[in-house]
Design a protein around this motif. Structure first.
Motif, PDB file in Angstrom:
ATOM      1  N   TYR A 109       0.874  -1.171   0.000  1.00 28.61           N
ATOM      2  CA  TYR A 109       0.000   0.000   0.000  1.00 28.61           C
ATOM      3  C   TYR A 109       0.909   1.219   0.000  1.00 28.61           C
ATOM      4  N   ASN A 110       0.863   1.983  -1.068  1.00 24.76           N
ATOM      5  CA  ASN A 110       1.732   3.149  -1.218  1.00 24.76           C
ATOM      6  C   ASN A 110       0.905   4.417  -1.305  1.00 24.76           C
ATOM      7  N   PHE A 111       1.526   5.515  -0.936  1.00 24.68           N
ATOM      8  CA  PHE A 111       0.870   6.810  -1.019  1.00 24.68           C
ATOM      9  C   PHE A 111       1.912   7.836  -1.424  1.00 24.68           C
ATOM     10  N   GLY A 112       1.434   8.924  -2.070  1.00 21.43           N
ATOM     11  CA  GLY A 112       2.368   9.944  -2.516  1.00 21.43           C
ATOM     12  C   GLY A 112       1.700  11.019  -3.335  1.00 21.43           C
ATOM     13  N   LEU A 113       2.508  11.693  -4.146  1.00 19.91           N
ATOM     14  CA  LEU A 113       2.065  12.859  -4.923  1.00 19.91           C
ATOM     15  C   LEU A 113       2.391  12.684  -6.391  1.00 19.91           C
ATOM     16  N   ASP A 114       1.623  13.388  -7.229  1.00 19.73           N
ATOM     17  CA  ASP A 114       1.995  13.478  -8.629  1.00 19.73           C
ATOM     18  C   ASP A 114       2.583  14.861  -8.900  1.00 19.73           C
ATOM     19  N   LYS A 115       2.863  15.152 -10.150  1.00 17.08           N
ATOM     20  CA  LYS A 115       3.510  16.403 -10.551  1.00 17.08           C
ATOM     21  C   LYS A 115       2.702  17.650 -10.149  1.00 17.08           C
ATOM     22  N   GLN A 116       1.385  17.520 -10.101  1.00 19.55           N
ATOM     23  CA  GLN A 116       0.524  18.650  -9.738  1.00 19.55           C
ATOM     24  C   GLN A 116       0.173  18.643  -8.250  1.00 19.55           C
ATOM     25  N   ASP A 117       0.940  17.947  -7.426  1.00 14.12           N
ATOM     26  CA  ASP A 117       0.735  17.851  -5.967  1.00 14.12           C
ATOM     27  C   ASP A 117      -0.625  17.270  -5.591  1.00 14.12           C
ATOM     28  N   LYS A 118      -1.124  16.363  -6.384  1.00 16.56           N
ATOM     29  CA  LYS A 118      -2.357  15.668  -6.053  1.00 16.56           C
ATOM     30  C   LYS A 118      -2.002  14.393  -5.295  1.00 16.56           C
ATOM     31  N   ASP A 119      -2.737  14.138  -4.217  1.00 16.93           N
ATOM     32  CA  ASP A 119      -2.481  12.961  -3.383  1.00 16.93           C
ATOM     33  C   ASP A 119      -2.999  11.699  -4.062  1.00 16.93           C
ATOM     34  N   TYR A 120      -2.164  10.681  -4.062  1.00 13.12           N
ATOM     35  CA  TYR A 120      -2.535   9.384  -4.605  1.00 13.12           C
ATOM     36  C   TYR A 120      -2.323   8.305  -3.572  1.00 13.12           C
ATOM     37  N   SER A 121      -3.105   7.237  -3.712  1.00 16.15           N
ATOM     38  CA  SER A 121      -2.837   6.020  -2.952  1.00 16.15           C
ATOM     39  C   SER A 121      -2.904   4.864  -3.934  1.00 16.15           C
ATOM     40  N   ASN A 122      -2.183   3.810  -3.621  1.00 14.82           N
ATOM     41  CA  ASN A 122      -2.089   2.673  -4.522  1.00 14.82           C
ATOM     42  C   ASN A 122      -2.045   1.390  -3.711  1.00 14.82           C
ATOM     43  N   PHE A 123      -2.971   0.487  -3.996  1.00 13.80           N
ATOM     44  CA  PHE A 123      -2.898  -0.859  -3.456  1.00 13.80           C
ATOM     45  C   PHE A 123      -2.416  -1.747  -4.590  1.00 13.80           C
ATOM     46  N   SER A 124      -1.404  -2.551  -4.318  1.00 12.12           N
ATOM     47  CA  SER A 124      -0.807  -3.384  -5.351  1.00 12.12           C
ATOM     48  C   SER A 124      -0.655  -4.811  -4.855  1.00 12.12           C
ATOM     49  N   THR A 125      -0.952  -5.750  -5.719  1.00 17.65           N
ATOM     50  CA  THR A 125      -0.709  -7.163  -5.463  1.00 17.65           C
ATOM     51  C   THR A 125      -0.004  -7.726  -6.680  1.00 17.65           C
ATOM     52  N   LYS A 126       1.028  -8.525  -6.426  1.00 22.81           N
ATOM     53  CA  LYS A 126       1.696  -9.147  -7.554  1.00 22.81           C
ATOM     54  C   LYS A 126       2.039 -10.585  -7.229  1.00 22.81           C
ATOM     55  N   VAL A 127       2.033 -11.378  -8.265  1.00 22.37           N
ATOM     56  CA  VAL A 127       2.417 -12.776  -8.175  1.00 22.37           C
ATOM     57  C   VAL A 127       3.511 -12.980  -9.205  1.00 22.37           C
ATOM     58  N   GLY A 128       4.516 -13.767  -8.820  1.00 19.65           N
ATOM     59  CA  GLY A 128       5.615 -13.925  -9.750  1.00 19.65           C
ATOM     60  C   GLY A 128       6.470 -15.138  -9.479  1.00 19.65           C
ATOM     61  N   THR A 129       7.472 -15.251 -10.317  1.00 19.58           N
ATOM     62  CA  THR A 129       8.447 -16.328 -10.240  1.00 19.58           C
ATOM     63  C   THR A 129       9.817 -15.717 -10.024  1.00 19.58           C
ATOM     64  N   ALA A 130      10.528 -16.235  -9.030  1.00 21.26           N
ATOM     65  CA  ALA A 130      11.909 -15.831  -8.780  1.00 21.26           C
ATOM     66  C   ALA A 130      12.803 -16.967  -9.246  1.00 21.26           C
ATOM     67  N   ILE A 131      13.694 -16.657 -10.176  1.00 20.84           N
ATOM     68  CA  ILE A 131      14.637 -17.647 -10.700  1.00 20.84           C
ATOM     69  C   ILE A 131      15.999 -17.292 -10.125  1.00 20.84           C
ATOM     70  N   PHE A 132      16.484 -18.097  -9.188  1.00 20.21           N
ATOM     71  CA  PHE A 132      17.746 -17.800  -8.524  1.00 20.21           C
ATOM     72  C   PHE A 132      18.905 -18.162  -9.440  1.00 20.21           C
ATOM     73  N   LEU A 133      19.664 -17.142  -9.837  1.00 13.54           N
ATOM     74  CA  LEU A 133      20.832 -17.343 -10.690  1.00 13.54           C
ATOM     75  C   LEU A 133      21.993 -17.913  -9.885  1.00 13.54           C
ATOM     76  N   ASN A 134      22.011 -17.592  -8.602  1.00 21.39           N
ATOM     77  CA  ASN A 134      22.930 -18.192  -7.633  1.00 21.39           C
ATOM     78  C   ASN A 134      22.251 -18.076  -6.272  1.00 21.39           C
ATOM     79  N   SER A 135      22.960 -18.275  -5.184  1.00 20.80           N
ATOM     80  CA  SER A 135      22.306 -18.288  -3.878  1.00 20.80           C
ATOM     81  C   SER A 135      21.832 -16.904  -3.431  1.00 20.80           C
ATOM     82  N   SER A 136      22.276 -15.837  -4.095  1.00 24.41           N
ATOM     83  CA  SER A 136      21.939 -14.488  -3.641  1.00 24.41           C
ATOM     84  C   SER A 136      21.165 -13.639  -4.643  1.00 24.41           C
ATOM     85  N   VAL A 137      21.230 -13.942  -5.918  1.00 25.80           N
ATOM     86  CA  VAL A 137      20.630 -13.089  -6.945  1.00 25.80           C
ATOM     87  C   VAL A 137      19.496 -13.830  -7.641  1.00 25.80           C
ATOM     88  N   ALA A 138      18.337 -13.166  -7.717  1.00 26.47           N
ATOM     89  CA  ALA A 138      17.175 -13.757  -8.380  1.00 26.47           C
ATOM     90  C   ALA A 138      16.664 -12.826  -9.476  1.00 26.47           C
TER      91      ALA A 138
END
Length: 174
Positions: A109-138
């Motif tokens: 859940y994010n909130f902030g401003l646009d270029k004209q100083d208008k208040d925005y809020s954003n609810f985001s959901t994402k589903v994905g795949t992480a492919i680990f190239l090694n033990s630390s980087v995906a």
């Protein structure tokens, strides 16, 4: 030259080891994406829009496979508007930490401003795949759903986006 890229890619993918998705480890990375908005606002005449989306993040694994953190969103598109958002996120990995490919679900859940100083809020959901190239980087591929709102100008939009990103999983020093 192409042979050199192939050798580096082969080395990264063939490296074995468990992913660092365990308690007390850090998560640093981000994604870039493109999305198309379906607007239902009279303020902008119901016109649909498109934009690019850059989203760096930092998180901490509070439990094995569960990270909490903060992310920053930068959105710029054809409406001549730039939006900056900041907020918390939760991310959960579904498969065991030994898996080279893992599935994840993230909500924020994010909130902030646009270029004209208008208040925005954003609810985001994402589903994905992480492919680990090694033990630390995906390398991550994700499908995002976003719901943007601005009550001051009676604006809302829904968007679906495809995104590609990298996450670096840092192990805590013992």
């Amino acid at each position: 030259m192409k042979k050199g890229y192939f050798i580096v890619l082969f080395f990264c993918v063939s490296f074995t080891g468990k992913a660092q998705i365990t308690k007390n480890n850090w998560l640093v990375g981000g994604e870039a994406g493109f999305f198309y908005n379906f607007n239902n606002s009279e303020t902008i005449n119901g016109n649909n829009s498109y934009a690019i989306h850059l989203s760096p993040n930092i998180g901490y694994f509070i439990y094995d496979k569960l990270a909490a953190g903060s992310k920053f969103d930068y959105i710029a598109g054809n409406t001549r508007s730039t939006t900056l958002l900041l907020g918390p996120f939760l991310r959960y990995y579904f498969l065991e930490k030994e898996k080279r490919v893992n599935l994840f679900l993230e909500s924020s859940y994010n909130f902030g401003l646009d270029k004209q100083d208008k208040d925005y809020s954003n609810f985001s959901t994402k589903v994905g795949t992480a492919i680990f190239l090694n033990s630390s980087v995906a390398l991550e591929l994700a499908l995002n759903y976003n719901l943007y709102r601005n009550k001051s100008i009676d604006f809302s939009s829904n968007s679906l986006s495809l995104a590609v990103g990298f996450q670096i999983h840092l192990e805590k020093e013992k």
